[in-house]
Design a protein around this motif. Structure first.
Motif, PDB file in Angstrom:
ATOM      1  N   GLY A 107      21.097  -1.936  30.407  1.00 48.73           N
ATOM      2  CA  GLY A 107      19.992  -1.395  29.751  1.00 48.73           C
ATOM      3  C   GLY A 107      19.519  -1.312  28.134  1.00 48.73           C
ATOM      4  N   LEU A 108      20.741  -1.203  27.469  1.00 49.18           N
ATOM      5  CA  LEU A 108      20.688  -1.386  26.009  1.00 49.18           C
ATOM      6  C   LEU A 108      20.280  -2.572  25.628  1.00 49.18           C
ATOM      7  CD1 LEU A 108      23.613   0.952  25.315  1.00 49.18           C
ATOM      8  CD2 LEU A 108      21.253   1.531  24.599  1.00 49.18           C
ATOM      9  N   LEU A 109      20.265  -3.522  26.522  1.00 50.31           N
ATOM     10  CA  LEU A 109      19.816  -4.865  25.970  1.00 50.31           C
ATOM     11  C   LEU A 109      18.382  -5.400  26.471  1.00 50.31           C
ATOM     12  CD1 LEU A 109      23.165  -6.662  26.631  1.00 50.31           C
ATOM     13  CD2 LEU A 109      22.429  -5.843  24.591  1.00 50.31           C
ATOM     14  N   ILE A 110      17.780  -4.454  27.290  1.00 47.37           N
ATOM     15  CA  ILE A 110      16.524  -4.872  27.928  1.00 47.37           C
ATOM     16  C   ILE A 110      15.471  -3.775  27.106  1.00 47.37           C
ATOM     17  CG2 ILE A 110      15.188  -4.998  30.178  1.00 47.37           C
ATOM     18  CD1 ILE A 110      18.284  -5.307  31.491  1.00 47.37           C
ATOM     19  N   ASN A 154      15.278   3.120  25.889  1.00 41.27           N
ATOM     20  CA  ASN A 154      15.408   4.604  25.847  1.00 41.27           C
ATOM     21  C   ASN A 154      15.872   5.266  26.966  1.00 41.27           C
ATOM     22  OD1 ASN A 154      13.849   4.440  23.242  1.00 41.27           O
ATOM     23  ND2 ASN A 154      11.912   4.868  23.802  1.00 41.27           N
ATOM     24  N   TYR A 155      15.729   4.930  28.247  1.00 33.47           N
ATOM     25  CA  TYR A 155      16.411   5.331  29.217  1.00 33.47           C
ATOM     26  C   TYR A 155      18.077   5.054  29.314  1.00 33.47           C
ATOM     27  CZ  TYR A 155      11.651   5.517  31.539  1.00 33.47           C
ATOM     28  OH  TYR A 155      10.418   5.726  31.629  1.00 33.47           O
ATOM     29  N   ALA A 156      18.355   3.919  28.945  1.00 35.02           N
ATOM     30  CA  ALA A 156      19.813   3.557  28.617  1.00 35.02           C
ATOM     31  C   ALA A 156      20.264   4.411  27.529  1.00 35.02           C
ATOM     32  CB  ALA A 156      19.977   2.234  28.283  1.00 35.02           C
ATOM     33  N   ALA A 157      19.645   4.785  26.399  1.00 31.04           N
ATOM     34  CA  ALA A 157      20.036   5.627  25.231  1.00 31.04           C
ATOM     35  C   ALA A 157      20.303   7.094  25.775  1.00 31.04           C
ATOM     36  CB  ALA A 157      19.114   5.587  24.170  1.00 31.04           C
ATOM     37  N   LEU A 197      24.696   7.945  17.548  1.00 30.61           N
ATOM     38  CA  LEU A 197      23.673   6.684  17.275  1.00 30.61           C
ATOM     39  C   LEU A 197      22.699   6.438  18.540  1.00 30.61           C
ATOM     40  CD1 LEU A 197      27.169   4.409  16.929  1.00 30.61           C
ATOM     41  CD2 LEU A 197      25.546   5.076  15.353  1.00 30.61           C
ATOM     42  N   ALA A 198      22.909   7.059  19.640  1.00 29.36           N
ATOM     43  CA  ALA A 198      21.945   6.980  20.614  1.00 29.36           C
ATOM     44  C   ALA A 198      20.722   7.783  20.173  1.00 29.36           C
ATOM     45  CB  ALA A 198      22.289   7.308  22.211  1.00 29.36           C
ATOM     46  N   ALA A 199      20.997   8.732  19.673  1.00 26.86           N
ATOM     47  CA  ALA A 199      19.825   9.820  19.329  1.00 26.86           C
ATOM     48  C   ALA A 199      18.999   9.141  17.984  1.00 26.86           C
ATOM     49  CB  ALA A 199      20.262  11.238  18.589  1.00 26.86           C
ATOM     50  N   LEU A 200      19.745   8.321  17.182  1.00 27.54           N
ATOM     51  CA  LEU A 200      19.193   7.640  16.188  1.00 27.54           C
ATOM     52  C   LEU A 200      18.203   6.614  16.599  1.00 27.54           C
ATOM     53  CD1 LEU A 200      18.736   6.990  13.422  1.00 27.54           C
ATOM     54  CD2 LEU A 200      20.896   5.821  13.156  1.00 27.54           C
ATOM     55  N   LEU A 201      18.787   5.906  17.766  1.00 26.43           N
ATOM     56  CA  LEU A 201      18.076   4.731  18.466  1.00 26.43           C
ATOM     57  C   LEU A 201      16.845   5.271  19.163  1.00 26.43           C
ATOM     58  CD1 LEU A 201      18.103   1.601  19.643  1.00 26.43           C
ATOM     59  CD2 LEU A 201      19.242   2.459  21.366  1.00 26.43           C
ATOM     60  N   LEU A 202      16.828   6.407  19.645  1.00 27.72           N
ATOM     61  CA  LEU A 202      15.530   7.093  20.259  1.00 27.72           C
ATOM     62  C   LEU A 202      14.701   7.435  19.067  1.00 27.72           C
ATOM     63  CD1 LEU A 202      17.427   9.301  22.980  1.00 27.72           C
ATOM     64  CD2 LEU A 202      15.772   7.487  23.340  1.00 27.72           C
ATOM     65  N   ILE A 203      15.197   8.132  17.978  1.00 32.56           N
ATOM     66  CA  ILE A 203      14.023   8.397  16.984  1.00 32.56           C
ATOM     67  C   ILE A 203      13.483   7.126  16.297  1.00 32.56           C
ATOM     68  CG2 ILE A 203      14.309   9.426  14.698  1.00 32.56           C
ATOM     69  CD1 ILE A 203      16.573  11.413  15.747  1.00 32.56           C
ATOM     70  N   VAL A 233      24.053  11.206  28.106  1.00 30.39           N
ATOM     71  CA  VAL A 233      24.552  11.909  29.047  1.00 30.39           C
ATOM     72  C   VAL A 233      25.995  11.792  29.316  1.00 30.39           C
ATOM     73  CG1 VAL A 233      24.279  12.317  31.679  1.00 30.39           C
ATOM     74  CG2 VAL A 233      22.234  12.314  30.061  1.00 30.39           C
ATOM     75  N   LEU A 234      26.330  10.458  29.450  1.00 29.09           N
ATOM     76  CA  LEU A 234      27.723  10.181  29.633  1.00 29.09           C
ATOM     77  C   LEU A 234      28.629  10.354  28.642  1.00 29.09           C
ATOM     78  CD1 LEU A 234      27.299   6.481  31.144  1.00 29.09           C
ATOM     79  CD2 LEU A 234      28.161   8.452  32.322  1.00 29.09           C
TER      80      LEU A 234
END
Length: 159
Positions: A83-86, A91-94, A145-151, A99-100
């Motif tokens: 999902g991070l590649l699509i 954002n869902y993958a982030a 890192l995922a939070a930064l990606l979302l931001i 969560v994980l």
């Protein structure tokens, strides 16, 4: 000569180069997190039985949940990695990373200082080792890192 002086040529604006930096940073975050989660999933799929034993060593789950989670967690990691590649589902993958990783961090904190027979098991079985700050820190880093990606994706969407 094309008739344009050096002063009349269009220069890239600062906002344009910032936008390019943000795009490259987003791509780098996507690739790094995808690589981590795909690597983690594949390493667990390669020995699902041992991953079940890793889960059991945490002593947090009833035995009835060990087998299903030994299968479902690597599947979830795999889908998050893909999902991070699509683009449409990044954002869902982030959020999946958050969560994980939060779930894994909590499990590690419950076993902090304990020697686990397979180490943390984050990327498959390792040598016996005590759960330490590095183990928890990896998950905290993935969350950041995922939070930064979302931001960054939000700022890009608002621009």
């Amino acid at each position: 000569m094309d008739g344009l002086s050096a002063n009349n040529r269009k220069q890239p604006s600062k906002s344009s180069s910032r936008s390019n930096i943000v795009k490259w940073l987003i791509l780098a975050l996507q690739l790094v997190l995808a690589g981590i989660f795909l690597w983690s999933a594949v390493s667990k799929f390669m020995d699902i039985f041992t991953f079940g034993e890793i889960l059991r060593s945490y002593k947090l789950l009833p035995d009835v949940l060990i087998k299903p989670l030994a299968i479902l967690l690597p599947i979830a990691e795999f889908f998050v990695g893909v999902g991070l590649l699509i683009r449409p589902v990044v954002n869902y993958a982030a959020w999946g990373v958050i969560v994980l990783s939060l779930t894994f961090a909590v499990g590690l904190l419950f076993n902090y200082g304990e020697v686990l027979p397979y180490g943390c098991g984050c990327f498959g079985p390792e040598d016996a080792a005590a759960v330490g700050i590095w183990d928890v820190g990896k998950d905290v880093l993935f969350i950041a890192l995922a939070a930064l990606l979302l931001i960054l994706n939000r700022k890009k969407a608002l621009a």
